[in-house]
Design a protein around this motif. Structure first.
Motif, PDB file in Angstrom:
ATOM      1  N   PRO A 142       0.732  -1.331  -0.073  1.00  0.00           N
ATOM      2  CA  PRO A 142       0.141   0.299  -0.044  1.00  0.00           C
ATOM      3  C   PRO A 142       0.822   1.185  -0.144  1.00  0.00           C
ATOM      4  N   GLY A 143       0.326   2.242  -0.451  1.00  0.00           N
ATOM      5  CA  GLY A 143       1.038   3.470  -0.648  1.00  0.00           C
ATOM      6  C   GLY A 143       0.442   4.421  -2.020  1.00  0.00           C
ATOM      7  N   THR A 144       1.376   5.450  -2.272  1.00  0.00           N
ATOM      8  CA  THR A 144       1.041   6.349  -3.050  1.00  0.00           C
ATOM      9  C   THR A 144       1.948   6.107  -4.235  1.00  0.00           C
ATOM     10  N   TYR A 145       1.625   5.961  -5.394  1.00  0.00           N
ATOM     11  CA  TYR A 145       2.329   5.742  -6.769  1.00  0.00           C
ATOM     12  C   TYR A 145       2.000   6.904  -7.795  1.00  0.00           C
ATOM     13  N   LYS A 146       2.906   7.068  -8.579  1.00  0.00           N
ATOM     14  CA  LYS A 146       2.720   8.138  -9.762  1.00  0.00           C
ATOM     15  C   LYS A 146       3.187   7.205 -10.943  1.00  0.00           C
ATOM     16  N   VAL A 147       2.069   7.437 -11.852  1.00  0.00           N
ATOM     17  CA  VAL A 147       2.290   6.746 -13.139  1.00  0.00           C
ATOM     18  C   VAL A 147       2.107   7.748 -14.313  1.00  0.00           C
TER      19      VAL A 147
END
Length: 68
Positions: free
Chosen positions: A27-32
Motif C-alpha cells: 500500500p502507498g502512493t504511486y505516480k504513473v
C-alpha cells in the motif's frame, strides 16, 4: 501487506489499449505516467479513454481525456 493490483487503459468502446501495471505491491502512493502508446508501442489518437485500477477485490474506473 502486499496485494495484487493492476492499472489498465481502455478506449471508449471498452477495448484494452494498454496494461500499465499488473503486479504485487505494498500500500502507498504511486505516480504513473502514460506515454499515450498502446501495448504495441504505437501512439493512440486524442480522445476519451477509461482507466481501471484493480486492487484485490476492489475496482475503480474513471474517464480521462487525452489531448495532443
Amino acid at each position: 501487506e502486499y496485494s495484487k493490483f493492476s492499472l489498465q487503459i481502455f478506449d471508449i468502446n471498452g477495448n484494452l489499449v494498454r496494461t500499465i501495471k499488473n503486479e504485487f505491491g505494498s500500500p502507498g502512493t504511486y505516480k504513473v505516467i502514460w506515454d499515450a502508446r498502446n501495448d504495441n508501442g504505437k501512439h493512440v489518437a486524442s480522445g476519451i479513454y477509461l482507466y481501471q485500477l484493480v486492487i484485490g477485490d476492489e475496482i475503480f474506473t474513471k474517464r480521462m481525456l487525452l489531448m495532443k
